[in-house]
Design a protein around this motif. Structure first.
Motif, mmCIF file in Angstrom:
data_model
loop_
_atom_site.group_PDB
_atom_site.id
_atom_site.type_symbol
_atom_site.label_atom_id
_atom_site.label_comp_id
_atom_site.label_asym_id
_atom_site.label_seq_id
_atom_site.Cartn_x
_atom_site.Cartn_y
_atom_site.Cartn_z
ATOM 1 N N ALA A 99 0.828 -1.208 0.000
ATOM 2 C CA ALA A 99 0.000 0.000 0.000
ATOM 3 C C ALA A 99 0.860 1.255 0.000
ATOM 4 C CB ALA A 99 -0.930 -0.011 1.208
ATOM 5 N N VAL A 100 1.923 1.259 0.784
ATOM 6 C CA VAL A 100 2.804 2.421 0.851
ATOM 7 C C VAL A 100 3.545 2.620 -0.476
ATOM 8 C CG1 VAL A 100 4.892 3.343 1.942
ATOM 9 C CG2 VAL A 100 3.076 2.371 3.347
ATOM 10 N N ALA A 101 3.981 1.520 -1.092
ATOM 11 C CA ALA A 101 4.692 1.619 -2.366
ATOM 12 C C ALA A 101 3.818 2.252 -3.445
ATOM 13 C CB ALA A 101 5.182 0.246 -2.804
ATOM 14 N N LYS A 102 2.520 1.999 -3.388
ATOM 15 C CA LYS A 102 1.605 2.625 -4.354
ATOM 16 C C LYS A 102 1.546 4.131 -4.141
ATOM 17 C CE LYS A 102 -1.470 -1.340 -5.152
ATOM 18 N NZ LYS A 102 -2.849 -1.879 -4.980
ATOM 19 N N VAL A 103 1.622 4.555 -2.893
ATOM 20 C CA VAL A 103 1.580 5.986 -2.588
ATOM 21 C C VAL A 103 2.866 6.678 -3.026
ATOM 22 C CG1 VAL A 103 1.484 7.698 -0.724
ATOM 23 C CG2 VAL A 103 -0.018 5.690 -0.662
ATOM 24 N N THR A 104 4.008 6.068 -2.721
ATOM 25 C CA THR A 104 5.294 6.706 -3.021
ATOM 26 C C THR A 104 5.711 6.554 -4.480
ATOM 27 O OG1 THR A 104 6.604 4.736 -2.472
ATOM 28 C CG2 THR A 104 6.083 6.250 -0.660
ATOM 29 N N GLY A 105 5.177 5.514 -5.133
ATOM 30 C CA GLY A 105 5.643 5.236 -6.489
ATOM 31 C C GLY A 105 7.063 4.687 -6.500
ATOM 32 N N GLY A 106 7.537 4.337 -5.326
ATOM 33 C CA GLY A 106 8.893 3.785 -5.188
ATOM 34 C C GLY A 106 8.918 2.802 -4.046
ATOM 35 N N THR A 107 9.932 2.905 -3.207
ATOM 36 C CA THR A 107 10.045 1.963 -2.102
ATOM 37 C C THR A 107 9.073 2.319 -0.980
ATOM 38 O OG1 THR A 107 11.816 3.262 -1.087
ATOM 39 C CG2 THR A 107 12.469 1.474 -2.556
ATOM 40 N N ALA A 108 8.749 1.311 -0.195
ATOM 41 C CA ALA A 108 7.916 1.519 0.994
ATOM 42 C C ALA A 108 8.783 1.634 2.232
ATOM 43 C CB ALA A 108 6.942 0.350 1.152
ATOM 44 N N LEU A 109 9.846 0.825 2.286
ATOM 45 C CA LEU A 109 10.704 0.711 3.464
ATOM 46 C C LEU A 109 12.159 0.902 3.067
ATOM 47 C CD1 LEU A 109 11.452 -0.239 6.398
ATOM 48 C CD2 LEU A 109 11.331 -2.593 5.505
ATOM 49 N N ASN A 110 12.860 1.726 3.820
ATOM 50 C CA ASN A 110 14.292 1.903 3.603
ATOM 51 C C ASN A 110 15.083 1.355 4.784
ATOM 52 O OD1 ASN A 110 13.932 3.128 1.146
ATOM 53 N ND2 ASN A 110 14.145 5.216 1.919
ATOM 54 N N VAL A 111 16.094 0.541 4.469
ATOM 55 C CA VAL A 111 17.042 0.008 5.453
ATOM 56 C C VAL A 111 18.429 0.210 4.851
ATOM 57 C CG1 VAL A 111 17.841 -2.039 6.704
ATOM 58 C CG2 VAL A 111 15.389 -1.709 6.293
ATOM 59 N N ALA A 112 19.202 1.099 5.423
ATOM 60 C CA ALA A 112 20.500 1.467 4.852
ATOM 61 C C ALA A 112 21.418 0.259 4.717
ATOM 62 C CB ALA A 112 21.161 2.529 5.721
ATOM 63 N N ASN A 113 22.154 0.207 3.597
ATOM 64 C CA ASN A 113 23.019 -0.960 3.364
ATOM 65 C C ASN A 113 24.202 -0.668 2.452
ATOM 66 O OD1 ASN A 113 21.486 -0.640 1.009
ATOM 67 N ND2 ASN A 113 21.376 -2.844 0.599
ATOM 68 N N VAL A 114 24.482 0.579 2.134
ATOM 69 C CA VAL A 114 25.648 0.947 1.328
ATOM 70 C C VAL A 114 26.598 1.756 2.210
ATOM 71 C CG1 VAL A 114 26.481 2.282 -0.640
ATOM 72 C CG2 VAL A 114 24.376 0.934 -0.845
ATOM 73 N N SER A 115 27.827 1.312 2.285
ATOM 74 C CA SER A 115 28.783 1.907 3.237
ATOM 75 C C SER A 115 28.196 1.894 4.641
ATOM 76 C CB SER A 115 29.151 3.344 2.817
ATOM 77 O OG SER A 115 29.740 3.358 1.540
#
Length: 454
Positions: free
Chosen positions: A208-224
């Motif tokens: 449901a959130v992804a439909k609102v954002t048009g992108g990701t729903a959840l972010n979990v940092a994982n680069v550097s």
């Protein structure tokens, strides 16, 4: 200062001349000599520069907002004894800090009181670097075991002894963008996030959130960024019945339940494939996208509350990580007070305990930065209950799961760095769960087979 190696003094829990103590003493010598002419706080702790005998020496590792709040609490303590009653020094976070505590203690010049993560206090104890805190010590300043969050209090007990006094629990939590979640139908009539217990409910929310954002729903940092992938994994893994310690026997054995490991890592890659979870984002970008409405959820330690509060116009909330599997669990650690091993008169010992008590009594100041108070008089207070959103996720302290004890483990450790890096590659799609586990086994093998150098 004479050009000599500091020799550890005997201690009730073991003799001085062990392989561990001699290794540490050699390292201490290399560090002490360049500091001998200094009059800095570090020199006072390690090289023996003179101090007012009534001055309490306190070391910590707090920067940023935590550092400012700790300085406020230190000033509160100094009001009782004057400006010369406390010498507080802040060192770099992580392994460098714990190395300094180790070297100073082996060199017989430790601080009177220091901060340690609960997960890092255990290897210090195993290295015979801490004094136990007795029930009489607690009673001498009006404290008892019942004054503390029992999850953290039980976790600190080692070999039947109290090795530290918890100041807080700092859990992994769920931040959410209120505007985005409102559009996704996830905010209840009280303005809070709806109950998302269960994998089906949470995945429906992600969709449901992804439909609102048009992108990701959840972010979990994982680069550097390697601690966050570990925290995310350890939270989900421990929600599964049958989850075993990742490492055991003080870090000598790899005992991870590989079925549970695969269940979590497969889920992670599924969420990325569905577009619900970011494939690759660094720490700052992961939270910025949630703050700006390009994601609805962000998982991180509660300390990022200060960053969220600094964003003008941002409406955000915080909640415990939902229970997706069989039981609630949340990766966490605790900042604690330790008494590094040293000779103390009964009067000094009581003074050091009184410092800890007076810092605990200022736990509401500390809680403003997001950490859940371990001191129950503060936790149960009306003032803390009115402190939102901090008190909204306070229950996460009851489902806290700490890292497994190991000489190379704990917050900011070699273990977290090694395993977290491989879990980050799984999320990025650069490695399969099986490949990551193979790399973890290979990279941990040296540590698994090496006795503690402490």
């Amino acid at each position: 200062m004479p050009n000599r190696i500091p020799v550890p003094t005997p201690h009730p829990r073991g003799g001085a001349f062990t392989r561990r103590s001699l290794l540490a003493a050699g390292a201490a010598a290399a560090t002490v000599l360049p500091l001998a002419a200094c009059s800095s706080p570090l020199a006072a702790g390690i090289a023996g520069a003179p101090l007012n005998p009534e001055t309490l020496v306190f070391w910590n590792l707090f920067g940023g907002g935590d550092g400012l709040r700790m300085q406020e609490m230190e000033a509160g303590y100094a009001k009782h004894g004057g400006s010369s009653s406390l010498q507080a020094t802040t060192f770099a976070w992580g392994n460098p800090y714990y190395s300094k505590v180790t070297l100073a203690t082996v060199g017989n010049k430790p601080p009177d009181v220091a901060i340690a993560h609960l997960t890092r206090a255990k290897p210090l104890w195993d290295g015979d670097l801490l004094d136990p805190i007795t029930n009489d010590d607690l009673a001498s300043v009006g404290l008892s075991a019942s004054d503390f969050n029992q999850k953290a209090w039980t976790a600190q007990k080692t070999d039947g002894k109290n090795i530290c006094i918890p100041l807080d629990t700092h859990p992994f939590v769920l931040f959410y963008n209120v505007d985005v979640c409102q559009k996704a139908g996830l905010i209840d009539s009280d303005g809070n996030l709806k109950d998302l217990t269960g994998i089906d409910a949470f995945e429906s929310a992600l969709a449901a959130v992804a439909k609102v954002t048009g992108g990701t729903a959840l972010n979990v940092a994982n680069v550097s960024e390697i601690a966050t992938p570990w925290r995310f994994f350890w939270t989900m893994y421990n929600q599964i019945d049958g989850a075993t310690p990742f490492i055991s026997d003080g870090g000598a054995k790899l005992t991870v339940n590989e079925d549970a490991y695969t269940k979590v890592t497969d889920m992670t890659q599924k969420w990325v494939k569905n577009g619900w979870l970011n494939k690759g984002l660094d720490y700052a970008t992961a939270q910025t996208l949630m703050f700006t409405g390009k994601a609805g959820f962000f998982m991180q330690g509660e300390w990022e509350i200060s960053t969220a509060q600094s964003i003008k116009g941002l409406k955000f909330g915080m909640a415990p990580i939902p229970q997706l599997f069989d039981k609630p669990a949340t990766q966490a650690d605790s900042h604690t007070f330790i008494l590094p091993r040293k000779d103390r008169t009964p009067e000094q010992r009581k003074a050091h305990m009184l410092f800890i008590k007076q810092m605990l009594e200022q736990s509401l100041t500390w809680a403003q930065g997001g950490h859940v108070p371990a001191y129950m008089p503060t936790y149960d207070s009306t003032a803390y209950k009115k402190l939102t959103p901090q008190s909204n996720y306070a229950s996460a302290a009851e489902s806290a799961v700490f890292d497994d004890p190991a000489w190379y483990g704990g917050s900011g450790s070699t273990f977290e760095n090694t395993v977290g890096a491989q879990l980050a590659l799984v999320q990025q799609g650069s490695s399969s769960p099986a490949q990551a586990m193979s790399a973890i086994k290979s990279q941990l093998s040296t540590y698994l087979n090496t006795p503690s150098p402490l």
